[in-house]
Design a protein around this motif. Sequence first.
Motif, short mmCIF file in Angstrom:
data_model
loop_
_atom_site.label_atom_id
_atom_site.label_comp_id
_atom_site.label_asym_id
_atom_site.label_seq_id
_atom_site.Cartn_x
_atom_site.Cartn_y
_atom_site.Cartn_z
N ALA A 102 -55.62 120.94 -48.95
CA ALA A 102 -56.48 120.16 -47.94
C ALA A 102 -57.70 119.38 -48.64
N VAL A 103 -58.08 120.13 -50.06
CA VAL A 103 -58.94 119.24 -50.85
C VAL A 103 -58.54 118.20 -51.74
N SER A 104 -57.09 118.45 -51.75
CA SER A 104 -56.41 117.23 -52.59
C SER A 104 -56.56 116.03 -52.11
N SER A 105 -56.40 115.68 -50.85
CA SER A 105 -56.49 114.32 -50.36
C SER A 105 -57.93 113.88 -50.48
N LEU A 144 -49.78 112.01 -53.25
CA LEU A 144 -49.82 113.29 -53.04
C LEU A 144 -48.70 113.91 -52.60
N ALA A 145 -48.08 114.92 -53.37
CA ALA A 145 -46.78 115.64 -53.13
C ALA A 145 -47.32 117.41 -53.15
N SER A 146 -46.40 117.90 -52.44
CA SER A 146 -46.49 119.24 -52.27
C SER A 146 -45.16 119.97 -52.33
N LEU A 171 -47.54 116.14 -45.16
CA LEU A 171 -47.05 114.93 -44.58
C LEU A 171 -47.92 114.53 -43.75
N GLY A 172 -48.74 115.44 -43.03
CA GLY A 172 -49.91 114.82 -42.15
C GLY A 172 -51.04 114.26 -42.77
N LEU A 173 -50.89 114.43 -44.21
CA LEU A 173 -51.96 113.79 -45.36
C LEU A 173 -51.37 112.34 -45.88
#
Length: 308
Positions: A225-228, A237-239, A246-248
């Motif tokens: 959440a904080v990454s974006s 951004l990748a996880s 995906l929503g970010l």
Amino acid sequence: MKAISYRRYGGPEILEYGERPEPKVGPDSVLIRVKAAAVNPVDWKAQAGYLEPVLDAVFPVIPGWDVAGVVEQPGPAVTEFQPGDEVIGYVREDFLSRGTCAEYVAAPVRTLARKPRNLSFTQAAGIPLAGLTAYQCLVRALRVGEGDTVLVHAGAGGVGSMAVQLARHMGARVIGTAGERNHEYLRALGAEPTVYGDGLADRVRALAPNGVDAVLDLVGGDALAVSSELLAPGGRLASIADPAVLGLGGRYVFVRPDPDDLQDLTDLAERGALGVEVSAVFPLQKTADAQRLSMEGHVRGKIAITVD
């Protein structure tokens, strides 16, 4: 052959050590005499049934996807390897059954590459899943290049430590989150460490006031959440831990076997650009204890299983 297996979904307590039939070798497979395997969080998560919606389990299941060993017998269609070749593999198929926590495994040739000559079997077994995950995230999902600033969450873990080294090799500046006891380890890998948890955004901004070019999230939840909020304009951004990425606007990555990528990792290891920290080693019959250690979630580098 001797092997670890389980007959139903559950925790480490369901693992059994005993005799299993030696695997058959298909046309496109290679029979490997296992010298070492590695434990990854996905092993005990699959064993608990978390992957049941996407992977059938053919019980009894032998766990494990990472292997380092010696080719005993190539399948009739295999020309890439000969008996006696030392190999590593990310031996994941589209079902759970024929894992690497055993004296032998039949591995599809598409999952294999040559073992790094400068690493022990125990070290080499730690490369496939973690190394491929880091490599495919950085190269394909995040397109990391010279001069980028990359934030790696859980930088001291199995995937994280590989990602730090690979990103540095690509010419990036790396900020890695970890507990304070692992900060010197991250510095030795070439990263700038910072503590995870409350206040992370402010600590990262102090290190990178203009934002970071790429974030590799290996934790999910609050870390994602904080990454974006920390991305520079045009940042990526990748996880591997949380599909909410995906929503970010980011990429969700599930590692796949790729012999070319794996060979690249072998080449990097032989050139000294990629090392493997093995924090604990267990004999095959103690695989349940290795899983319990993995489940604690604070392992530096890799946990290895040796097969005698």
